[in-house]
Design a protein around this motif. Structure first.
Motif, PDB file in Angstrom:
ATOM      1  N   GLN A  34       0.991  -1.228  -0.060  1.00  0.00           N
ATOM      2  CA  GLN A  34      -0.117   0.047   0.033  1.00  0.00           C
ATOM      3  C   GLN A  34       0.926   1.317   0.022  1.00  0.00           C
ATOM      4  O   GLN A  34       0.611   2.206  -0.828  1.00  0.00           O
ATOM      5  CB  GLN A  34      -1.038   0.034   1.269  1.00  0.00           C
ATOM      6  N   SER A  35       2.024   1.417   0.860  1.00  0.00           N
ATOM      7  CA  SER A  35       2.748   2.542   0.720  1.00  0.00           C
ATOM      8  C   SER A  35       3.321   2.770  -0.450  1.00  0.00           C
ATOM      9  O   SER A  35       3.667   3.808  -0.925  1.00  0.00           O
ATOM     10  CB  SER A  35       4.012   2.379   1.786  1.00  0.00           C
ATOM     11  N   VAL A  36       3.887   1.591  -1.157  1.00  0.00           N
ATOM     12  CA  VAL A  36       4.602   1.882  -2.401  1.00  0.00           C
ATOM     13  C   VAL A  36       3.652   2.380  -3.376  1.00  0.00           C
ATOM     14  O   VAL A  36       3.778   3.344  -4.155  1.00  0.00           O
ATOM     15  CB  VAL A  36       5.190   0.313  -3.014  1.00  0.00           C
ATOM     16  N   PHE A  37       2.164   1.915  -3.329  1.00  0.00           N
ATOM     17  CA  PHE A  37       1.281   2.421  -4.604  1.00  0.00           C
ATOM     18  C   PHE A  37       0.968   3.821  -4.116  1.00  0.00           C
ATOM     19  O   PHE A  37       0.754   4.512  -4.896  1.00  0.00           O
ATOM     20  CB  PHE A  37       0.036   1.307  -4.634  1.00  0.00           C
ATOM     21  N   ASN A  38       0.889   4.014  -2.845  1.00  0.00           N
ATOM     22  CA  ASN A  38       0.516   5.387  -2.427  1.00  0.00           C
ATOM     23  C   ASN A  38       1.784   6.205  -2.967  1.00  0.00           C
ATOM     24  O   ASN A  38       1.383   7.373  -3.626  1.00  0.00           O
ATOM     25  CB  ASN A  38       0.418   5.725  -0.973  1.00  0.00           C
ATOM     26  N   ALA A  39       2.765   6.095  -2.846  1.00  0.00           N
ATOM     27  CA  ALA A  39       3.997   6.769  -3.224  1.00  0.00           C
ATOM     28  C   ALA A  39       3.842   7.012  -4.928  1.00  0.00           C
ATOM     29  O   ALA A  39       4.255   8.022  -5.259  1.00  0.00           O
ATOM     30  CB  ALA A  39       5.144   6.092  -2.863  1.00  0.00           C
ATOM     31  N   LEU A  40       3.544   5.943  -5.387  1.00  0.00           N
ATOM     32  CA  LEU A  40       3.552   6.049  -6.793  1.00  0.00           C
ATOM     33  C   LEU A  40       2.388   6.618  -7.720  1.00  0.00           C
ATOM     34  O   LEU A  40       2.234   6.307  -9.161  1.00  0.00           O
ATOM     35  CB  LEU A  40       3.737   4.719  -7.507  1.00  0.00           C
ATOM     36  N   SER A  41       1.409   7.303  -6.916  1.00  0.00           N
ATOM     37  CA  SER A  41       0.389   7.882  -7.513  1.00  0.00           C
ATOM     38  C   SER A  41       0.419   8.729  -8.621  1.00  0.00           C
ATOM     39  O   SER A  41       1.333   9.346  -8.495  1.00  0.00           O
ATOM     40  CB  SER A  41      -0.711   8.154  -6.468  1.00  0.00           C
ATOM     41  N   GLY A  42      -0.003   8.567  -9.847  1.00  0.00           N
ATOM     42  CA  GLY A  42       0.313   9.571 -10.867  1.00  0.00           C
ATOM     43  C   GLY A  42       1.293   8.965 -11.950  1.00  0.00           C
ATOM     44  O   GLY A  42       1.573   9.611 -12.738  1.00  0.00           O
ATOM     45  N   ILE A  43       1.937   7.971 -11.429  1.00  0.00           N
ATOM     46  CA  ILE A  43       2.910   7.339 -12.219  1.00  0.00           C
ATOM     47  C   ILE A  43       2.392   6.053 -12.873  1.00  0.00           C
ATOM     48  O   ILE A  43       1.591   5.081 -12.394  1.00  0.00           O
ATOM     49  CB  ILE A  43       4.157   6.895 -11.592  1.00  0.00           C
ATOM     50  N   PRO A  44       2.405   5.966 -14.384  1.00  0.00           N
ATOM     51  CA  PRO A  44       1.725   4.675 -15.166  1.00  0.00           C
ATOM     52  C   PRO A  44       2.609   3.431 -14.991  1.00  0.00           C
ATOM     53  O   PRO A  44       3.715   3.454 -15.344  1.00  0.00           O
ATOM     54  CB  PRO A  44       1.939   5.190 -16.617  1.00  0.00           C
ATOM     55  N   HIS A  80      10.185 -10.845  -0.018  1.00  0.00           N
ATOM     56  CA  HIS A  80      11.015  -9.689   0.259  1.00  0.00           C
ATOM     57  C   HIS A  80      11.106  -8.956  -1.035  1.00  0.00           C
ATOM     58  O   HIS A  80      12.164  -7.960  -1.122  1.00  0.00           O
ATOM     59  CB  HIS A  80      12.436 -10.088   1.058  1.00  0.00           C
ATOM     60  N   ASN A  81      10.126  -8.849  -1.645  1.00  0.00           N
ATOM     61  CA  ASN A  81      10.154  -7.989  -2.937  1.00  0.00           C
ATOM     62  C   ASN A  81       9.276  -7.578  -3.460  1.00  0.00           C
ATOM     63  O   ASN A  81       8.073  -8.356  -3.765  1.00  0.00           O
ATOM     64  CB  ASN A  81      11.097  -8.650  -4.139  1.00  0.00           C
ATOM     65  N   ILE A  82       8.800  -6.275  -3.763  1.00  0.00           N
ATOM     66  CA  ILE A  82       7.483  -5.622  -4.730  1.00  0.00           C
ATOM     67  C   ILE A  82       8.296  -5.144  -5.749  1.00  0.00           C
ATOM     68  O   ILE A  82       9.002  -4.379  -5.644  1.00  0.00           O
ATOM     69  CB  ILE A  82       6.745  -4.859  -3.831  1.00  0.00           C
ATOM     70  N   SER A  83       7.953  -5.458  -6.978  1.00  0.00           N
ATOM     71  CA  SER A  83       8.562  -5.092  -8.207  1.00  0.00           C
ATOM     72  C   SER A  83       7.345  -4.485  -9.261  1.00  0.00           C
ATOM     73  O   SER A  83       6.183  -4.883  -9.169  1.00  0.00           O
ATOM     74  CB  SER A  83       9.240  -6.139  -8.970  1.00  0.00           C
ATOM     75  N   ILE A  84       7.841  -3.288  -9.503  1.00  0.00           N
ATOM     76  CA  ILE A  84       6.934  -2.510 -10.368  1.00  0.00           C
ATOM     77  C   ILE A  84       7.624  -2.027 -11.750  1.00  0.00           C
ATOM     78  O   ILE A  84       8.752  -1.792 -11.686  1.00  0.00           O
ATOM     79  CB  ILE A  84       6.372  -1.343  -9.727  1.00  0.00           C
ATOM     80  N   LEU A  85       6.980  -2.410 -12.658  1.00  0.00           N
ATOM     81  CA  LEU A  85       7.537  -1.893 -13.945  1.00  0.00           C
ATOM     82  C   LEU A  85       6.877  -0.710 -14.677  1.00  0.00           C
ATOM     83  O   LEU A  85       5.658  -0.367 -14.857  1.00  0.00           O
ATOM     84  CB  LEU A  85       7.237  -2.956 -15.221  1.00  0.00           C
ATOM     85  N   ILE A  86       7.910   0.430 -14.978  1.00  0.00           N
ATOM     86  CA  ILE A  86       7.203   1.834 -15.295  1.00  0.00           C
ATOM     87  C   ILE A  86       7.732   2.360 -16.634  1.00  0.00           C
ATOM     88  O   ILE A  86       9.111   1.781 -16.709  1.00  0.00           O
ATOM     89  CB  ILE A  86       7.274   2.766 -14.240  1.00  0.00           C
ATOM     90  N   PRO A  87       7.442   3.096 -17.284  1.00  0.00           N
ATOM     91  CA  PRO A  87       8.348   3.792 -18.581  1.00  0.00           C
ATOM     92  C   PRO A  87       9.509   4.358 -17.857  1.00  0.00           C
ATOM     93  O   PRO A  87       9.592   5.023 -16.547  1.00  0.00           O
ATOM     94  CB  PRO A  87       7.164   4.786 -18.895  1.00  0.00           C
ATOM     95  N   SER A  88      10.474   4.169 -18.405  1.00  0.00           N
ATOM     96  CA  SER A  88      12.058   4.793 -17.731  1.00  0.00           C
ATOM     97  C   SER A  88      11.931   6.198 -17.662  1.00  0.00           C
ATOM     98  O   SER A  88      12.506   6.719 -16.779  1.00  0.00           O
ATOM     99  CB  SER A  88      13.279   4.435 -18.541  1.00  0.00           C
ATOM    100  N   SER A  89      11.128   7.099 -18.465  1.00  0.00           N
ATOM    101  CA  SER A  89      10.925   8.442 -18.292  1.00  0.00           C
ATOM    102  C   SER A  89      10.554   8.599 -16.948  1.00  0.00           C
ATOM    103  O   SER A  89      10.487   9.885 -16.567  1.00  0.00           O
ATOM    104  CB  SER A  89      10.020   9.019 -19.470  1.00  0.00           C
ATOM    105  N   ASN A 109      13.107   8.814 -12.313  1.00  0.00           N
ATOM    106  CA  ASN A 109      13.509   9.767 -11.336  1.00  0.00           C
ATOM    107  C   ASN A 109      12.575   9.877 -10.456  1.00  0.00           C
ATOM    108  O   ASN A 109      12.674  10.134  -9.138  1.00  0.00           O
ATOM    109  CB  ASN A 109      14.020  10.810 -12.095  1.00  0.00           C
ATOM    110  N   GLN A 110      11.415  10.141 -11.106  1.00  0.00           N
ATOM    111  CA  GLN A 110      10.037  10.695 -10.240  1.00  0.00           C
ATOM    112  C   GLN A 110       9.707   9.626  -9.183  1.00  0.00           C
ATOM    113  O   GLN A 110       9.558  10.027  -7.962  1.00  0.00           O
ATOM    114  CB  GLN A 110       8.918  11.047 -11.296  1.00  0.00           C
TER     115      GLN A 110
END
Ligand code: ASP
Ligand code: MG
Length: 439
Positions: free
Chosen positions: A393-403, A414-423, A426-427
């Motif tokens: 939940q914390s991870v998804f809260n932090a990533l709100s607005g990121i596709p 021990h791992n939660i992985s998320i795939l996002i566009p490299s652009s 940084n954000q």
């Protein structure tokens, strides 16, 4: 016996080499010092090899001359006038005349390996000479006499143990050994290597073969940080990690350690300690089989990821579909990092795209195939975070607005992985640090 591995920047100049010799000598335990090539050298050697492969002898000569100049300069800085300075220049002249010999003849795949090996051979030879001049009694053990990979390119543990043991027996009473990281022989006895960044792996394999009490990896940062310091300000070093946590972080992008290093150390139960050559007093990161603390400890990012989606009506209620898909990746020896599935499609990611077009052609037999390039896997790592700890939940809260293109959760503890566009990398990294570590 302890293993002390120093990376390219740690031995990157005459001044650094001197500091490393003093540092190693200040540890009273018997030790094996494993060295990388001086920073930039392996890249230069591979560029020279590349020029030769392209039959661009002029460019190769130019690069060789430049590199040779750099090494003679290091030798001048390293040694006072006299015998040792002479010996070091002679030694370098020998290596460079060997490197030049490749410009005269056909250039084969194996010769690229021989070329790439020169960096570690020169750094260790200079280091040993410097120790000798400084009165530090040390022995240089050639890695090519004991480090070996088999036909599958995997380390031949039995061979390494037997032959390293035999080498060490030649020097009873000695307690300061030096050897090359990275380089080895293959199943045919030819010069080969453990792939880029492989000196860490050498250190672990040697540590296991010698049943060392610790494998120290000396680098230019105070251990694993809780996020990537190249992108996030105010990251902090992590004092303790479990082998599993460190393996996930190394694999998912933390550049500090070669990902293969952890497994042999974990199997043998030998602690791996990451230390900073520029700040030897800092505690660094100690990696053992014990997990400490709770929650997400660190974030890592791995770039250059391609996502592949295979969509097929035939997958619906069918069995054996996944096997067929995975088999294609096996045939093309391409590892898969993340996978997610729905009833009619499967998405997976790879970072080695060298056989992508053939993989896609084969996958097309099973459905429609879409690919997305230039993605980044962001991994949150910490023992037990996948068990209803609220971490997701914390991870998804932090990533709100990121596709978010893919999510992998529950595959390991021990791992939660998320795939996002490299652009968005940084954000995403900054948002995660702000959210999870209050930075
Ligand atoms: N010198 C090799 C490289 O640059 C191995 C290493 O430094 O770990 O990849
Ligand atoms: Mg390295």
């Amino acid at each position: 016996m302890i293993i002390m591995k120093f990376g390219g920047t740690s031995v990157g100049s005459a001044e650094r080499i001197k500091a490393v010799a003093r540092l190693a000598a200040s540890y009273k335990e018997p030790k094996m010092v494993v060295l990388s090539a001086m920073s930039g050298t392996t890249n230069s050697l591979l560029e020279i090899a590349d020029s030769l492969a392209k039959k661009n002898t002029g460019a190769a000569h130019e690069r060789i001359n430049l590199l040779e100049k750099k090494y003679h300069f290091v030798a001048d800085e390293l040694f006072k006038e006299g015998e040792y300075r002479e010996m070091s220049h002679d030694l370098l002249r020998e290596h460079f005349s060997y490197i030049r010999s490749f410009t005269l003849d056909l250039f084969t795949a194996n010769e690229i390996k021989c070329m790439a090996a020169q960096g570690e051979l020169m750094s260790t030879a200079l280091f040993e000479l410097y120790c000798r001049e400084s009165g530090i009694a040390s022995v240089l053990l050639p890695a090519l006499n004991f480090m070996r990979i088999d036909r599958e390119q995997e380390p031949d543990h039995f061979y390494i143990k037997e032959n390293l043991g035999r080498e060490l027996e030649k020097y009873p009473g000695k307690s300061f050994f030096i050897t090359q990281g990275f380089i080895c022989r293959n199943a045919f006895g030819e010069v080969d290597n453990l792939k880029r960044g492989g000196s860490d792996y050498s250190a672990a394999l040697i540590g296991v073969a010698m049943n060392a009490s610790a494998i120290q990896i000396w680098t230019d940062i105070d251990g694993f940080h809780d996020n990537d310091p190249r992108f996030v300000k105010n990251t902090h070093a992590i004092a303790e990690l479990s082998f599993d946590e460190a393996a996930e972080l190394a694999y998912f992008g933390a550049k500090i350690l070669h990902p293969s290093t952890i497994l042999p150390a974990k199997v043998a139960g030998i602690p791996v300690i990451i230390k900073n050559t520029l700040n030897p007093g800092a505690a660094g990161t100690t990696i053992t089989d014990k997990a400490s603390g709770k929650g997400i400890k660190a974030i890592a990012a791995k770039d250059g990821i391609t996502a592949i989606r295979v969509k097929s009506g035939r997958m619906l209620l069918a069995y054996g579909f996944m096997r067929k898909v995975f088999e294609i990746f096996e045939i093309y020896k391409t590892p898969i990092d993340m996978i997610t599935t729905s009833e009619i499609s499967v998405s997976l990611t790879i970072d080695d795209t060298s056989r992508l077009s053939r993989i896609i052609d084969d996958l097309k037999h099973y459905g429609t195939v879409e690919t997305d390039q230039d993605h980044t896997i962001i991994s949150a790592v910490g023992e037990g975070i996948a068990e209803g700890s609220g971490a997701a939940q914390s991870v998804f809260n932090a990533l709100s607005g990121i596709p978010v293109r893919m999510i992998s959760y529950g595959g390991s503890q021990h791992n939660i992985s998320i795939l996002i566009p490299s652009s968005f990398k940084n954000q995403a990294l900054n948002a995660l640090s702000a959210h999870l570590f209050n930075q």
